[in-house]
Scaffold this motif. Structure first.
Motif, mmCIF file in Angstrom:
data_model
loop_
_atom_site.group_PDB
_atom_site.id
_atom_site.type_symbol
_atom_site.label_atom_id
_atom_site.label_comp_id
_atom_site.label_asym_id
_atom_site.label_seq_id
_atom_site.Cartn_x
_atom_site.Cartn_y
_atom_site.Cartn_z
ATOM 1 N N VAL A 156 0.900 -1.068 -0.065
ATOM 2 C CA VAL A 156 -0.060 0.175 -0.116
ATOM 3 C C VAL A 156 0.971 1.193 -0.060
ATOM 4 O O VAL A 156 2.032 1.317 0.368
ATOM 5 C CB VAL A 156 -0.757 -0.024 0.982
ATOM 6 N N PHE A 157 0.273 2.447 -0.371
ATOM 7 C CA PHE A 157 0.981 3.539 -0.640
ATOM 8 C C PHE A 157 1.807 3.710 0.669
ATOM 9 O O PHE A 157 3.193 4.254 0.582
ATOM 10 C CB PHE A 157 0.121 4.843 -0.826
ATOM 11 N N SER A 158 1.429 3.787 2.067
ATOM 12 C CA SER A 158 2.013 4.134 3.164
ATOM 13 C C SER A 158 3.205 3.239 3.415
ATOM 14 O O SER A 158 4.301 3.800 4.021
ATOM 15 C CB SER A 158 1.301 3.723 4.472
ATOM 16 N N ASP A 159 3.517 2.081 2.819
ATOM 17 C CA ASP A 159 4.556 1.144 2.775
ATOM 18 C C ASP A 159 6.052 1.980 2.367
ATOM 19 O O ASP A 159 7.030 1.623 2.352
ATOM 20 C CB ASP A 159 4.408 -0.025 2.256
ATOM 21 N N ILE A 160 5.651 2.785 1.285
ATOM 22 C CA ILE A 160 6.757 3.337 0.323
ATOM 23 C C ILE A 160 6.564 5.093 0.364
ATOM 24 O O ILE A 160 7.466 5.644 -0.187
ATOM 25 C CB ILE A 160 6.770 3.080 -1.030
ATOM 26 N N LYS A 161 5.751 5.505 1.383
ATOM 27 C CA LYS A 161 5.562 6.930 1.308
ATOM 28 C C LYS A 161 6.696 7.594 1.744
ATOM 29 O O LYS A 161 7.215 8.773 1.254
ATOM 30 C CB LYS A 161 4.298 7.411 2.330
ATOM 31 N N SER A 162 7.488 6.981 2.723
ATOM 32 C CA SER A 162 8.803 7.856 3.304
ATOM 33 C C SER A 162 9.786 7.949 2.241
ATOM 34 O O SER A 162 10.396 9.032 1.982
ATOM 35 C CB SER A 162 9.619 6.962 4.463
ATOM 36 N N ILE A 163 10.240 6.884 1.441
ATOM 37 C CA ILE A 163 11.128 6.738 0.404
ATOM 38 C C ILE A 163 10.526 7.856 -0.750
ATOM 39 O O ILE A 163 11.485 8.337 -1.453
ATOM 40 C CB ILE A 163 11.537 5.272 -0.098
ATOM 41 N N ALA A 164 9.343 7.596 -1.270
ATOM 42 C CA ALA A 164 8.975 8.588 -2.394
ATOM 43 C C ALA A 164 8.923 9.875 -1.689
ATOM 44 O O ALA A 164 9.314 10.625 -2.642
ATOM 45 C CB ALA A 164 7.502 8.153 -2.661
ATOM 46 N N TYR A 165 8.688 10.393 -0.666
ATOM 47 C CA TYR A 165 8.776 11.938 -0.284
ATOM 48 C C TYR A 165 10.289 12.287 -0.156
ATOM 49 O O TYR A 165 10.457 13.282 -0.433
ATOM 50 C CB TYR A 165 8.101 11.924 1.314
ATOM 51 N N SER A 166 11.012 11.487 0.390
ATOM 52 C CA SER A 166 12.558 11.763 0.345
ATOM 53 C C SER A 166 13.171 11.921 -1.069
ATOM 54 O O SER A 166 14.057 12.893 -1.164
ATOM 55 C CB SER A 166 13.388 10.518 1.069
ATOM 56 N N ALA A 167 12.667 11.121 -1.791
ATOM 57 C CA ALA A 167 13.275 11.130 -3.314
ATOM 58 C C ALA A 167 12.793 12.722 -3.974
ATOM 59 O O ALA A 167 13.507 13.115 -4.579
ATOM 60 C CB ALA A 167 12.640 10.077 -4.128
ATOM 61 N N VAL A 168 11.582 12.815 -3.896
ATOM 62 C CA VAL A 168 11.037 14.078 -4.393
ATOM 63 C C VAL A 168 11.357 15.353 -3.583
ATOM 64 O O VAL A 168 12.003 16.341 -4.091
ATOM 65 C CB VAL A 168 9.219 14.212 -4.391
ATOM 66 N N LYS A 169 11.558 15.295 -2.278
ATOM 67 C CA LYS A 169 11.829 16.300 -1.486
ATOM 68 C C LYS A 169 13.474 16.782 -1.856
ATOM 69 O O LYS A 169 13.820 18.066 -2.044
ATOM 70 C CB LYS A 169 11.859 16.098 -0.044
ATOM 71 N N VAL B 23 1.108 21.744 -3.263
ATOM 72 C CA VAL B 23 0.600 20.497 -2.478
ATOM 73 C C VAL B 23 0.260 19.345 -3.627
ATOM 74 O O VAL B 23 0.804 18.205 -3.310
ATOM 75 C CB VAL B 23 -0.963 20.866 -1.844
ATOM 76 N N LEU B 24 -0.175 19.579 -5.044
ATOM 77 C CA LEU B 24 -0.219 18.639 -5.814
ATOM 78 C C LEU B 24 0.628 18.029 -6.310
ATOM 79 O O LEU B 24 0.796 16.836 -6.707
ATOM 80 C CB LEU B 24 -1.495 19.094 -6.862
ATOM 81 N N LEU B 25 1.685 18.784 -6.845
ATOM 82 C CA LEU B 25 3.035 18.352 -7.473
ATOM 83 C C LEU B 25 3.827 16.878 -6.571
ATOM 84 O O LEU B 25 3.934 16.127 -7.339
ATOM 85 C CB LEU B 25 3.861 19.428 -8.148
ATOM 86 N N PRO B 26 3.951 17.314 -5.485
ATOM 87 C CA PRO B 26 4.593 16.255 -4.812
ATOM 88 C C PRO B 26 3.838 15.055 -4.460
ATOM 89 O O PRO B 26 4.568 13.885 -4.676
ATOM 90 C CB PRO B 26 4.911 16.935 -3.285
ATOM 91 N N LYS B 27 2.428 15.378 -4.468
ATOM 92 C CA LYS B 27 1.555 13.953 -4.332
ATOM 93 C C LYS B 27 1.579 13.397 -5.547
ATOM 94 O O LYS B 27 1.483 12.177 -5.550
ATOM 95 C CB LYS B 27 0.258 14.599 -3.907
ATOM 96 N N TYR B 28 1.728 13.633 -6.866
ATOM 97 C CA TYR B 28 1.614 13.343 -8.118
ATOM 98 C C TYR B 28 2.741 12.654 -8.444
ATOM 99 O O TYR B 28 2.884 11.561 -8.964
ATOM 100 C CB TYR B 28 1.367 14.552 -9.198
ATOM 101 N N ALA B 29 3.889 13.354 -8.061
ATOM 102 C CA ALA B 29 5.404 12.454 -8.269
ATOM 103 C C ALA B 29 5.297 11.071 -7.217
ATOM 104 O O ALA B 29 5.747 10.157 -7.769
ATOM 105 C CB ALA B 29 6.578 13.397 -7.750
ATOM 106 N N GLU B 30 4.838 11.226 -6.101
ATOM 107 C CA GLU B 30 4.701 10.082 -5.144
ATOM 108 C C GLU B 30 3.798 9.266 -5.757
ATOM 109 O O GLU B 30 4.107 7.659 -5.681
ATOM 110 C CB GLU B 30 4.252 10.601 -3.723
ATOM 111 N N THR B 31 2.625 9.527 -6.309
ATOM 112 C CA THR B 31 1.731 8.625 -6.951
ATOM 113 C C THR B 31 2.474 7.772 -7.996
ATOM 114 O O THR B 31 2.149 6.625 -8.272
ATOM 115 C CB THR B 31 0.408 9.249 -7.533
ATOM 116 N N LEU B 32 3.142 8.518 -8.743
ATOM 117 C CA LEU B 32 3.930 7.707 -10.117
ATOM 118 C C LEU B 32 4.916 6.890 -9.587
ATOM 119 O O LEU B 32 4.863 5.579 -10.105
ATOM 120 C CB LEU B 32 4.560 8.926 -10.778
#
Length: 286
Positions: free
Chosen positions: A146-159, A216-225
């Motif tokens: 589920v998304f919460s499993d990889i949220k931290s690494i996706a957020y870190s990569a985008v940030k 707000v939307l762009l980081p969420k979009y990148a994390e969704t990808l």
């Protein structure tokens, strides 16, 4: 001869046990593949709708700017690599790792020019053994992440892209084509070039501002990808496992047939020899 026949029979029994295991693993992978395909397909409408909204803002608002939409001089590159935790999947992991290494050798002269984010134990172990710069890693994902499993690494990569740690970010994973075909791909995730020139250009008013909405939307979009790529990679993993275990089962069947033929020939030779000895003994008494 009897000893040789016992060895062959033992070998046949061992291969039969192995075939039962590979057949079971093939069926399990096939069941998980169907679920992974459904999950990947279910995630696409959300990503497409989010892209539509972002495109509408980016193309319909004059002067809108955001770091994730701006192309800058590339001094350092980030790679988010998706592999599996376990093997027995044919060339699934090797193909992705080969893709990463070929890209790095072709585009970078030293480890200071790139950074790695790794999902999966196989990739993590490979890069760690070679002292390659891993910023963050995630292992032990379930078969239905589920998304919460990889949220931290996706957020870190985008940030890290936003703050300028590197100037572009690529996703490297196995793209699912069908159960027999998985293609290793390297896709540019950031900057988000594909959202700037298309979409609904109607005029809207945004509160507090278009830039605030994009913030707000762009980081969420990148994390969704990233999550969408993970679901695609999971489907590819189970497709590769199903194919590998199917091939193993077929090879085991061929080996059993070969050993069975060898056993029958040895048994026939033993029977022929016993008959010859009996006839020879009868002739000697006569």
């Amino acid at each position: 001869m009897a000893k040789g026949m016992r060895d062959i029979k033992r070998q046949i029994k061992s291969i039969q046990n192995t075939r039962q295991i590979t057949k079971a693993m093939e069926m399990v992978a096939a069941a998980k593949l169907r679920k992974s395909q459904e999950a990947a397909e279910a995630a696409r409408p959300y990503a497409e709708k989010l892209q539509e909204v972002v495109s509408s803002i980016a193309s319909g608002t004059k002067g809108v700017k955001h770091p994730m939409l701006e192309t800058r001089e590339v001094k350092k590159t980030g790679y988010l690599v998706i592999t599996s935790d376990r093997g027995l999947a044919g060339g699934y992991n090797a193909n992705v790792i080969r893709k990463v290494m070929q890209t790095i050798r072709a585009n970078h002269k030293s480890s200071s020019e790139y950074a790695l984010f790794v999902i999966g134990r196989k990739g993590r172990d490979y890069f760690k053994r070679r002292d390659m710069p891993i910023i963050e890693e995630i292992t032990g994902l379930s078969d239905a992440p589920v998304f919460s499993d990889i949220k931290s690494i996706a957020y870190s990569a985008v940030k890290n892209f936003e703050i300028g740690t590197y100037d572009e970010l690529y996703l490297v994973y196995n793209e699912f084509v069908n159960a027999l075909t998985q293609v290793p791909v390297s896709k540019k995730l950031l900057p988000l070039e594909e959202v700037g020139g298309s979409g609904n250009t109607a005029s809207y008013e945004y509160e507090p501002s278009a830039e605030g909405v994009l913030e707000v939307l762009l980081p969420k979009y990148a994390e969704t990808l990233v999550f969408s790529a993970l679901l695609d990679a999971k489907a590819s993993e189970f497709g590769a496992k199903m194919t590998a275990m199917g091939s193993a089962t077929k090879n085991a069947t061929k080996m059993i047939n070969q050993y069975t033929l060898q056993y029958n020939r040895a048994r026939q030779a033993a029977i022929t020899q016993e008959i010859s000895e009996i006839v020879a003994g009868a002739n000697a008494q006569a």
